[in-house]
Design a protein around this motif. Structure first.
Motif, PDB file in Angstrom:
ATOM      1  N   PRO A   1      -5.826  -0.997   3.959  1.00 29.14           N
ATOM      2  CA  PRO A   1      -4.684  -1.780   4.460  1.00 29.14           C
ATOM      3  C   PRO A   1      -4.889  -2.297   5.874  1.00 29.14           C
ATOM      4  O   PRO A   1      -4.367  -3.357   6.237  1.00 29.14           O
ATOM      5  CB  PRO A   1      -3.512  -0.797   4.383  1.00 29.14           C
ATOM      6  CG  PRO A   1      -4.119   0.562   4.229  1.00 29.14           C
ATOM      7  CD  PRO A   1      -5.422   0.357   3.549  1.00 29.14           C
TER       8      PRO A   1
ATOM      9  N   PHE B   1       0.844  -1.200   0.000  1.00 25.16           N
ATOM     10  CA  PHE B   1       0.000   0.000   0.000  1.00 25.16           C
ATOM     11  C   PHE B   1       0.877   1.248   0.000  1.00 25.16           C
ATOM     12  O   PHE B   1       0.562   2.245   0.645  1.00 25.16           O
ATOM     13  CB  PHE B   1      -0.937  -0.012   1.205  1.00 25.16           C
ATOM     14  CG  PHE B   1      -1.884  -1.183   1.211  1.00 25.16           C
ATOM     15  CD1 PHE B   1      -3.069  -1.147   0.491  1.00 25.16           C
ATOM     16  CD2 PHE B   1      -1.572  -2.342   1.909  1.00 25.16           C
ATOM     17  CE1 PHE B   1      -3.931  -2.237   0.474  1.00 25.16           C
ATOM     18  CE2 PHE B   1      -2.426  -3.440   1.911  1.00 25.16           C
ATOM     19  CZ  PHE B   1      -3.613  -3.380   1.184  1.00 25.16           C
TER      20      PHE B   1
ATOM     21  N   GLU C   1      -6.572   1.960  -3.890  1.00 19.58           N
ATOM     22  CA  GLU C   1      -6.388   0.829  -2.983  1.00 19.58           C
ATOM     23  C   GLU C   1      -7.582  -0.106  -3.086  1.00 19.58           C
ATOM     24  O   GLU C   1      -8.729   0.329  -2.950  1.00 19.58           O
ATOM     25  CB  GLU C   1      -6.223   1.314  -1.538  1.00 19.58           C
ATOM     26  CG  GLU C   1      -4.904   2.035  -1.302  1.00 19.58           C
ATOM     27  CD  GLU C   1      -4.764   2.587   0.105  1.00 19.58           C
ATOM     28  OE1 GLU C   1      -3.644   3.028   0.442  1.00 19.58           O
ATOM     29  OE2 GLU C   1      -5.758   2.575   0.853  1.00 19.58           O
TER      30      GLU C   1
ATOM     31  N   HIS D   1       2.517   4.377  -2.028  1.00 20.59           N
ATOM     32  CA  HIS D   1       2.165   5.210  -3.182  1.00 20.59           C
ATOM     33  C   HIS D   1       3.272   6.226  -3.411  1.00 20.59           C
ATOM     34  O   HIS D   1       3.710   6.909  -2.485  1.00 20.59           O
ATOM     35  CB  HIS D   1       0.841   5.930  -2.929  1.00 20.59           C
ATOM     36  CG  HIS D   1      -0.278   4.995  -2.576  1.00 20.59           C
ATOM     37  ND1 HIS D   1      -1.023   4.327  -3.522  1.00 20.59           N
ATOM     38  CD2 HIS D   1      -0.746   4.581  -1.368  1.00 20.59           C
ATOM     39  CE1 HIS D   1      -1.927   3.563  -2.912  1.00 20.59           C
ATOM     40  NE2 HIS D   1      -1.763   3.697  -1.606  1.00 20.59           N
TER      41      HIS D   1
ATOM     42  N   ARG E   1      -0.882   2.199   5.117  1.00 21.18           N
ATOM     43  CA  ARG E   1      -0.675   2.994   3.898  1.00 21.18           C
ATOM     44  C   ARG E   1       0.621   3.789   4.041  1.00 21.18           C
ATOM     45  O   ARG E   1       0.941   4.304   5.111  1.00 21.18           O
ATOM     46  CB  ARG E   1      -1.850   3.943   3.720  1.00 21.18           C
ATOM     47  CG  ARG E   1      -1.779   4.877   2.536  1.00 21.18           C
ATOM     48  CD  ARG E   1      -3.024   5.735   2.462  1.00 21.18           C
ATOM     49  NE  ARG E   1      -4.211   4.904   2.382  1.00 21.18           N
ATOM     50  CZ  ARG E   1      -5.127   4.831   3.346  1.00 21.18           C
ATOM     51  NH1 ARG E   1      -4.981   5.541   4.459  1.00 21.18           N
ATOM     52  NH2 ARG E   1      -6.184   4.060   3.204  1.00 21.18           N
TER      53      ARG E   1
ATOM     54  N   PRO F   1      -9.061   7.069  -0.376  1.00 17.89           N
ATOM     55  CA  PRO F   1      -8.141   5.932  -0.516  1.00 17.89           C
ATOM     56  C   PRO F   1      -8.587   4.890  -1.533  1.00 17.89           C
ATOM     57  O   PRO F   1      -7.759   4.220  -2.140  1.00 17.89           O
ATOM     58  CB  PRO F   1      -8.099   5.351   0.900  1.00 17.89           C
ATOM     59  CG  PRO F   1      -8.417   6.494   1.793  1.00 17.89           C
ATOM     60  CD  PRO F   1      -9.423   7.312   1.035  1.00 17.89           C
TER      61      PRO F   1
END
Length: 521
Positions: A321, A298, A317, A300, A328, A313
């Motif tokens: 998470p 997760f 995603e 980015h 994240r 999110p």
């Protein structure tokens, strides 16, 4: 029946099939530790080992029999009787009974190629071996799962005989018929078609055991369950022979997404912890790219992605998470915009106005131009940002050091460390290299002022070539993962001098560890 109403049994074979992977081994205590963790999350079955393979496995069965297992059952693994030996006189089958378990899994051949070329017997004799073996175990009051080895290859080449093997096992008393993709060469469409055919014929008593040689083991497992299998086998992190088995972590998470019942919902958030714990037990670096539970699952990096997840999110995603106990991560890098840096300040608990965020963004981009990559070095990034904002002052600094290699016999380092107004002079030696001598010298300098510095443990060390075309003039990055107070964190040093880069990364590790110990981060 709807997927939401269906239960899929989870069968973990980490301690047997997982242990067949290159570089993977378990001591007796390791097996007990992993079994406890599997019981805790609520798997249905734990295959603890090959009953006749070693005295260690026999001892494992004894130790597990004394544990509170709840609903989890321990399984002993073995093969059908040997050719020309009765089931009653087969040492492997007797060893299964002697373990005292209530469930046994035995494998038998379902591919005529193996019957002819490996066993060296006839198809009819192979069926007798399967029937006799299951019958013997059933007479001894064991529940029996039958692993139809190489089933999908056998099904492709001689469907009639592969089905006949399953009929033989079912008639002999096997309660679950496990279809094995032993070579790991099948694809989901074939798995689903063949499994659906078997389920139609035998009903809800079908399982799946997949290897990952086409990188489809998890997909193949989910396809089999979708086709009606009610029993899924796998290993934690996909450990296993050759490239491994179906990853049970991903199977659990995938089935959860699809609405199947596996482990209790309250245990889903322990999947990341379990995955990383088992990696530590086998002394393997946890794969950061593992789906669901990897450190990068997760993470980015692209500015547009970070901007989107800050707004919603779900934009990038597929699950939250936290569902699997992960978190994240918005990565700060030369690709980062102000949104990513602002998110980092919030993640770190730092306060920054718009002008400060712009200044931090410029600082990060400049450091990355010099070779810093902060994606896995949040501890170093935190301290750089906090220093830039004026909210953090380092408790010490290495102001000078001298390194000596004594004819490859031992290495020594002399160091000057400033702590407050004092300069501490230390020396340390090591037979493991200059980097180890640097670590020892720094610890020696700090221990008098920071008595708990020894609790900051360096776990992983990696050197990265940052200028591959500059040969010996290249800059290197040294990344270190450390553990302190049950937390792990990454630090980074960059220099054309590898020892200097190592010292910087170690120094940052100690500084951040002291923050952790003082509960300031």
């Amino acid at each position: 029946m709807s997927a939401s109403a269906r239960k899929c049994q989870l069968y973990d074979t980490t301690l047997r099939d997982g242990a067949q992977g290159e570089g993977i081994s378990f001591s007796i205590d390791d097996k007990v530790k992993v079994a406890r963790a599997l019981v805790d999350i609520g798997v249905d079955y734990i295959e603890a080992g090959y009953a006749s393979s070693s005295p260690d496995d026999v001892e494992v069965f004894k130790k597990l029999s004394a544990l509170p297992l709840g609903k989890t059952k321990v399984v002993a693994f073995g093969s059908t009787r040997k050719k020309g030996v009765s089931a009653e006189n087969d040492a492997g089958l007797r060893a299964i009974v002697d373990t005292g378990v209530k469930v046994a899994t035995i494998f038998g051949k379902s591919w005529t190629l193996h019957v002819d070329s490996v066993l060296g017997t006839t198809p009819e004799k192979n069926l007798e071996m399967i029937s006799d073996s299951i019958g013997y175990l059933r007479k001894n009051k064991l529940q029996v799962f039958f692993d139809a080895e190489h089933f999908f290859d056998g099904y492709s080449e001689d469907r009639k005989y592969a089905i006949e093997v399953l009929e033989c096992a079912k008639d002999a008393g096997a309660s679950v018929l496990v279809l094995c993709d032993t070579n790991g060469g099948s694809f989901p469409k074939h798995i689903e078609t063949a499994t659906a055919d078997v389920v139609k014929r035998f009903g809800r008593c079908v399982g799946i055991h997949a290897h990952n040689d086409t990188e489809c083991a998890v997909a193949n497992t989910l396809a089999a369950v979708h086709a009606g299998a009610i029993h899924a086998q796998g290993t934690i992190n996909g450990y296993g022979e050759r490239v491994g088995n179906a990853n049970l972590i991903s199977i659990i998470a995938g089935l959860h997404k699809l609405g199947y019942s596996t482990i209790p919902s309250s245990k889903m958030a322990k999947l990341t912890e379990l995955s990383r714990y088992v990696a530590r037990v086998v002394n393997e670096r946890h794969n950061p790219r593992l789906p669901y539970v990897g450190e990068r699952a997760f993470a980015h990096k692209a500015g547009t992605h970070i901007d989107a997840i800050l707004k919603n999110p779900r934009a990038y995603e597929h699950i939250p998470p936290e569902t699997v106990g992960n978190r994240r991560r918005a990565l700060a890098s030369k690709h980062s915009g102000k949104a990513a840096i602002l998110n980092k300040t919030r993640e770190f608990g730092l306060k920054a106005n718009e002008e400060q965020v712009e200044s931090l963004t410029r600082m990060v981009k400049e450091l990355e131009r010099q070779g810093y990559e902060f994606e896995n070095a949040d501890a170093t990034l935190y301290m750089r940002m906090a220093e830039h904002l004026g909210t953090y002052s380092p408790p010490f600094a290495v102001i000078n050091y001298v390194a000596t290699d004594n004819s490859n016999k031992y290495q020594s380092v002399g160091m000057e460390v400033q702590i407050g107004n004092d300069v501490i002079l230390t020396t340390a030696e090591s037979r493991k290299g200059l980097v180890d001598a640097v670590r020892k010298a720094l610890d020696k300098a700090l221990i008098g002022r920071f008595s708990d510095v020894s609790e900051i443990v360096l776990e992983d060390f990696r050197v990265m070539d940052l200028d591959t075309e500059r040969s010996t003039e290249a800059r290197v990055g040294v990344w270190i993962r450390s553990r302190c107070d049950s937390r792990t964190f990454g630090t980074l040093g960059v220099s054309s001098n590898m020892l200097r880069a190592s010292l910087d990364a170690i120094e940052d590790s100690k500084k951040y560890g002291l923050l952790v110990l003082s509960k300031k981060v």
